[in-house]
Design a protein around this motif. Structure first.
Motif, PDB file in Angstrom:
ATOM      1  N   GLU A 132       0.835  -1.205   0.000  1.00 28.66           N
ATOM      2  CA  GLU A 132       0.000   0.000   0.000  1.00 28.66           C
ATOM      3  C   GLU A 132       0.870   1.255   0.000  1.00 28.66           C
ATOM      4  OE1 GLU A 132      -3.566   2.055   2.675  1.00 28.66           O
ATOM      5  OE2 GLU A 132      -3.065  -0.063   2.928  1.00 28.66           O
ATOM      6  N   ARG A 133       1.931   1.247   0.796  1.00 27.71           N
ATOM      7  CA  ARG A 133       2.811   2.413   0.852  1.00 27.71           C
ATOM      8  C   ARG A 133       3.592   2.586  -0.458  1.00 27.71           C
ATOM      9  NH1 ARG A 133       6.492   2.551   6.026  1.00 27.71           N
ATOM     10  NH2 ARG A 133       6.840   4.673   5.204  1.00 27.71           N
ATOM     11  N   LEU A 134       4.030   1.477  -1.028  1.00 28.65           N
ATOM     12  CA  LEU A 134       4.735   1.555  -2.308  1.00 28.65           C
ATOM     13  C   LEU A 134       3.827   2.128  -3.390  1.00 28.65           C
ATOM     14  CD1 LEU A 134       6.546  -1.905  -2.167  1.00 28.65           C
ATOM     15  CD2 LEU A 134       7.697   0.318  -2.211  1.00 28.65           C
ATOM     16  N   GLU A 135       2.591   1.650  -3.414  1.00 29.13           N
ATOM     17  CA  GLU A 135       1.648   2.148  -4.422  1.00 29.13           C
ATOM     18  C   GLU A 135       1.359   3.631  -4.221  1.00 29.13           C
ATOM     19  OE1 GLU A 135      -2.688   0.985  -6.373  1.00 29.13           O
ATOM     20  OE2 GLU A 135      -2.214   0.321  -4.333  1.00 29.13           O
ATOM     21  N   GLN A 136       1.168   4.037  -2.966  1.00 31.27           N
ATOM     22  CA  GLN A 136       0.874   5.446  -2.680  1.00 31.27           C
ATOM     23  C   GLN A 136       2.001   6.365  -3.155  1.00 31.27           C
ATOM     24  OE1 GLN A 136       0.128   5.417   1.546  1.00 31.27           O
ATOM     25  NE2 GLN A 136      -2.030   4.851   1.307  1.00 31.27           N
ATOM     26  N   ARG A 137       3.246   5.896  -3.047  1.00 35.10           N
ATOM     27  CA  ARG A 137       4.387   6.681  -3.486  1.00 35.10           C
ATOM     28  C   ARG A 137       4.613   6.580  -4.995  1.00 35.10           C
ATOM     29  NH1 ARG A 137       9.026   8.155  -1.254  1.00 35.10           N
ATOM     30  NH2 ARG A 137       9.353   8.847  -3.391  1.00 35.10           N
ATOM     31  N   GLY A 138       3.859   5.714  -5.678  1.00 36.08           N
ATOM     32  CA  GLY A 138       4.012   5.559  -7.115  1.00 36.08           C
ATOM     33  C   GLY A 138       5.266   4.806  -7.508  1.00 36.08           C
ATOM     34  N   ILE A 139       5.742   3.941  -6.616  1.00 36.15           N
ATOM     35  CA  ILE A 139       6.960   3.169  -6.884  1.00 36.15           C
ATOM     36  C   ILE A 139       6.659   2.059  -7.891  1.00 36.15           C
ATOM     37  CG2 ILE A 139       8.781   1.737  -5.881  1.00 36.15           C
ATOM     38  CD1 ILE A 139       8.767   4.716  -5.009  1.00 36.15           C
ATOM     39  N   ILE A 140       7.483   1.950  -8.908  1.00 34.15           N
ATOM     40  CA  ILE A 140       7.367   0.834  -9.852  1.00 34.15           C
ATOM     41  C   ILE A 140       7.888  -0.416  -9.153  1.00 34.15           C
ATOM     42  CG2 ILE A 140       8.108  -0.091 -12.076  1.00 34.15           C
ATOM     43  CD1 ILE A 140       8.692   2.882 -12.870  1.00 34.15           C
ATOM     44  N   LEU A 141       7.120  -1.485  -9.213  1.00 39.08           N
ATOM     45  CA  LEU A 141       7.502  -2.741  -8.556  1.00 39.08           C
ATOM     46  C   LEU A 141       7.576  -3.851  -9.590  1.00 39.08           C
ATOM     47  CD1 LEU A 141       7.989  -4.467  -6.002  1.00 39.08           C
ATOM     48  CD2 LEU A 141       5.497  -4.639  -5.758  1.00 39.08           C
ATOM     49  N   THR A 142       8.736  -4.483  -9.697  1.00 38.61           N
ATOM     50  CA  THR A 142       8.890  -5.651 -10.569  1.00 38.61           C
ATOM     51  C   THR A 142       9.385  -6.810  -9.721  1.00 38.61           C
ATOM     52  OG1 THR A 142      11.145  -4.944 -11.183  1.00 38.61           O
ATOM     53  CG2 THR A 142       9.343  -4.330 -12.671  1.00 38.61           C
ATOM     54  N   ASN A 143       8.932  -8.013 -10.068  1.00 36.55           N
ATOM     55  CA  ASN A 143       9.330  -9.176  -9.275  1.00 36.55           C
ATOM     56  C   ASN A 143      10.214 -10.117 -10.088  1.00 36.55           C
ATOM     57  OD1 ASN A 143       7.625 -10.637 -10.957  1.00 36.55           O
ATOM     58  ND2 ASN A 143       6.018 -10.906  -9.431  1.00 36.55           N
ATOM     59  N   ALA A 144      10.550 -11.249  -9.476  1.00 36.35           N
ATOM     60  CA  ALA A 144      11.455 -12.209 -10.112  1.00 36.35           C
ATOM     61  C   ALA A 144      10.702 -13.380 -10.722  1.00 36.35           C
ATOM     62  CB  ALA A 144      12.488 -12.711  -9.105  1.00 36.35           C
ATOM     63  N   SER A 145       9.452 -13.162 -11.085  1.00 33.63           N
ATOM     64  CA  SER A 145       8.671 -14.227 -11.705  1.00 33.63           C
ATOM     65  C   SER A 145       9.378 -14.743 -12.955  1.00 33.63           C
ATOM     66  CB  SER A 145       7.284 -13.699 -12.075  1.00 33.63           C
ATOM     67  OG  SER A 145       6.504 -14.693 -12.692  1.00 33.63           O
ATOM     68  N   GLY A 146       9.417 -16.057 -13.094  1.00 40.35           N
ATOM     69  CA  GLY A 146      10.083 -16.677 -14.228  1.00 40.35           C
ATOM     70  C   GLY A 146      11.432 -17.265 -13.870  1.00 40.35           C
ATOM     71  N   VAL A 147      12.047 -16.745 -12.805  1.00 39.37           N
ATOM     72  CA  VAL A 147      13.338 -17.261 -12.361  1.00 39.37           C
ATOM     73  C   VAL A 147      13.227 -18.707 -11.903  1.00 39.37           C
ATOM     74  CG1 VAL A 147      15.072 -17.024 -10.525  1.00 39.37           C
ATOM     75  CG2 VAL A 147      14.276 -15.010 -11.747  1.00 39.37           C
ATOM     76  N   SER A 169       9.784  -3.329 -18.649  1.00 39.26           N
ATOM     77  CA  SER A 169       8.929  -4.053 -19.595  1.00 39.26           C
ATOM     78  C   SER A 169       8.502  -5.436 -19.109  1.00 39.26           C
ATOM     79  CB  SER A 169       9.667  -4.197 -20.935  1.00 39.26           C
ATOM     80  OG  SER A 169      10.910  -4.860 -20.746  1.00 39.26           O
ATOM     81  N   ARG A 170       9.175  -5.972 -18.098  1.00 39.23           N
ATOM     82  CA  ARG A 170       8.898  -7.344 -17.655  1.00 39.23           C
ATOM     83  C   ARG A 170       8.532  -7.382 -16.173  1.00 39.23           C
ATOM     84  NH1 ARG A 170      13.887 -11.164 -19.228  1.00 39.23           N
ATOM     85  NH2 ARG A 170      12.540 -12.626 -18.100  1.00 39.23           N
ATOM     86  N   ASN A 171       7.582  -8.266 -15.854  1.00 34.85           N
ATOM     87  CA  ASN A 171       7.275  -8.596 -14.452  1.00 34.85           C
ATOM     88  C   ASN A 171       6.813  -7.400 -13.624  1.00 34.85           C
ATOM     89  OD1 ASN A 171       8.281 -11.047 -15.303  1.00 34.85           O
ATOM     90  ND2 ASN A 171       9.788 -11.263 -13.688  1.00 34.85           N
ATOM     91  N   VAL A 172       6.137  -6.445 -14.248  1.00 31.06           N
ATOM     92  CA  VAL A 172       5.619  -5.310 -13.484  1.00 31.06           C
ATOM     93  C   VAL A 172       4.422  -5.771 -12.665  1.00 31.06           C
ATOM     94  CG1 VAL A 172       4.651  -2.987 -13.600  1.00 31.06           C
ATOM     95  CG2 VAL A 172       6.411  -3.688 -15.239  1.00 31.06           C
ATOM     96  N   VAL A 173       4.488  -5.567 -11.364  1.00 33.29           N
ATOM     97  CA  VAL A 173       3.442  -6.039 -10.454  1.00 33.29           C
ATOM     98  C   VAL A 173       2.239  -5.103 -10.507  1.00 33.29           C
ATOM     99  CG1 VAL A 173       2.841  -6.428  -8.014  1.00 33.29           C
ATOM    100  CG2 VAL A 173       5.067  -7.201  -8.917  1.00 33.29           C
ATOM    101  N   ASP A 174       1.050  -5.699 -10.600  1.00 34.94           N
ATOM    102  CA  ASP A 174      -0.211  -4.979 -10.549  1.00 34.94           C
ATOM    103  C   ASP A 174      -0.604  -4.911  -9.070  1.00 34.94           C
ATOM    104  OD1 ASP A 174      -2.932  -4.287 -10.431  1.00 34.94           O
ATOM    105  OD2 ASP A 174      -3.371  -5.199 -12.364  1.00 34.94           O
ATOM    106  N   TYR A 175      -0.574  -3.719  -8.499  1.00 38.16           N
ATOM    107  CA  TYR A 175      -0.861  -3.598  -7.070  1.00 38.16           C
ATOM    108  C   TYR A 175      -2.276  -4.079  -6.725  1.00 38.16           C
ATOM    109  CZ  TYR A 175       3.418  -0.942  -6.119  1.00 38.16           C
ATOM    110  OH  TYR A 175       4.723  -0.573  -5.968  1.00 38.16           O
ATOM    111  N   ASN A 176      -3.216  -3.928  -7.634  1.00 35.48           N
ATOM    112  CA  ASN A 176      -4.586  -4.379  -7.365  1.00 35.48           C
ATOM    113  C   ASN A 176      -4.657  -5.896  -7.259  1.00 35.48           C
ATOM    114  OD1 ASN A 176      -5.764  -1.786  -7.361  1.00 35.48           O
ATOM    115  ND2 ASN A 176      -5.875  -1.775  -9.595  1.00 35.48           N
ATOM    116  N   ARG A 177      -3.886  -6.586  -8.079  1.00 35.15           N
ATOM    117  CA  ARG A 177      -3.898  -8.047  -8.058  1.00 35.15           C
ATOM    118  C   ARG A 177      -2.913  -8.635  -7.073  1.00 35.15           C
ATOM    119  NH1 ARG A 177      -4.608 -10.185 -14.312  1.00 35.15           N
ATOM    120  NH2 ARG A 177      -6.511  -9.011 -14.799  1.00 35.15           N
ATOM    121  N   GLN A 178      -1.957  -7.833  -6.653  1.00 34.37           N
ATOM    122  CA  GLN A 178      -0.922  -8.235  -5.687  1.00 34.37           C
ATOM    123  C   GLN A 178       0.077  -9.229  -6.300  1.00 34.37           C
ATOM    124  OE1 GLN A 178      -4.045  -9.290  -2.699  1.00 34.37           O
ATOM    125  NE2 GLN A 178      -2.839  -8.000  -1.326  1.00 34.37           N
ATOM    126  N   TYR A 179       0.196  -9.236  -7.628  1.00 32.35           N
ATOM    127  CA  TYR A 179       1.220 -10.038  -8.292  1.00 32.35           C
ATOM    128  C   TYR A 179       1.457  -9.470  -9.692  1.00 32.35           C
ATOM    129  CZ  TYR A 179      -2.646 -12.459 -10.709  1.00 32.35           C
ATOM    130  OH  TYR A 179      -3.766 -12.762 -11.442  1.00 32.35           O
TER     131      TYR A 179
END
Length: 318
Positions: free
Chosen positions: A81-96, A308-318
């Motif tokens: 929630e705090r990351l989203e409020q600050r507008g931080i881009i979040l990418t994960n390691a999905s696929g590793v 371009s890859r693995n950008v997390v959708d804050y609404n979906r939480q993944y």
């Protein structure tokens, strides 16, 4: 002005060079997730990895922090929630994890079809014995909850064993390697056809306790359950009840609601359960693959301002 990338995980010299080659004009500082340097993090625009006690520093209003690349696929432990409020881009390691986790999934399935778990126990007792119930994967049906990178790789390999593959996803859209895909709302219908139920799901508000008494009750007798996703997607008491009743013939479990699994937990003593200590995704190629994701994203970030890859959708939480 020099811009800063801070990585809170160890990197080889080659991996560091790859990052710097993809990020002209940036510095790269290695930190320690267990003992993070808050002064260094206060200057970071991009952070790779995460650590306890760094939220306030990174999310301070004056922080230059803009993008977080996690070291894991799951993001449920982050202050989303705090990351989203600050507008931080979040990418994960999905696929590793796709290759090593798929290997563990098939390890579990082969253990159960060939009774290798009982063979190991018999060997320890110097007991030459088979009860004659060995089977094979050919013709069996795998129901795979999650059609992302892990689920898709599992379905692809399953076809080499000539298995039937059914996927379960939020959308129910067709996916490569799957004979059919159901929506999450049709999970009980899907598992009723399964010889193996494979849970690869992330933990979100929607998947919490998704695998419960209703789902296990819909399974056909003698099915096996495999969980390499997140422990809290499964109601452990309901799982044990299904195992004790014989509804489920066995379970391969890498993740648990409480980790480490307490030494006194009943699951340890169940001979039809195979346990691994949340290591299904571990591989000596892990860091290389995260760096590959990051460098591809860095190139896109420099061109467009967005990875371009693995950008997390804050609404979906993944």
């Amino acid at each position: 002005m020099t811009k800063s990338i801070v990585c809170l995980q160890p990197l080889t010299s080659r991996q560091q060079e790859s990052i710097l080659d993809a990020a002209p004009g940036y510095t790269l500082t290695l930190g320690d997730a267990k003992k993070p340097d808050l002064e260094v993090l206060a200057q970071a625009e991009i952070v790779i990895g995460w650590g306890k006690g760094i939220s306030d520093t990174l999310l301070h209003p004056d922080s230059p922090f803009r993008w977080l690349q996690t070291w894991s696929a799951g993001v449920e432990k982050l202050p989303l929630e705090r990351l989203e409020q600050r507008g931080i881009i979040l990418t994960n390691a999905s696929g590793v994890h796709a290759e090593p986790i798929t290997a563990v999934i098939f390890g579990f399935m082969l253990i159960f079809t060939r009774n290798l778990h009982t063979a190991i126990r018999n060997q320890q007792e110097r007991n030459w014995h088979s009860d004659g119930t060995e089977s094979e994967l050919t013709g069996k049906t795998a129901v795979i909850a999650g059609t992302g990178s892990i689920g898709s790789e599992t379905a692809r390999i399953a076809k080499a064993f000539r298995m039937n593959t059914i996927g379960v996803s939020r959308s129910g859209k067709p996916a490569p390697g799957f004979d059919q895909v159901y929506t999450t709302g049709q999970l009980t219908e899907a598992v009723s056809q399964a010889d193996f139920i494979i849970n690869t799901l992330p933990l979100t508000d929607e998947t919490q306790d998704l695998f419960n008494a209703d789902v296990f009750g819909a399974c056909k007798s003698g099915a096996y359950y495999i969980n390499i996703g997140r422990g809290a997607t499964t109601n452990t008491e309901d799982l044990m009840a299904a195992l004790n009743s014989g509804r489920l013939a066995g379970a391969g479990l890498d993740v648990f609601e409480t980790e480490p699994l307490p030494s006194e937990h009943p699951l340890w003593g169940m001979e039809q359960v195979v346990i691994t200590p949340h290591c299904a995704g571990s591989t000596d190629r892990y860091a290389d693959r995260v760096v590959e994701i990051f460098t591809a994203n860095m190139e896109a970030y420099l061109k467009t301002g967005t990875p371009s890859r693995n950008v997390v959708d804050y609404n979906r939480q993944y």
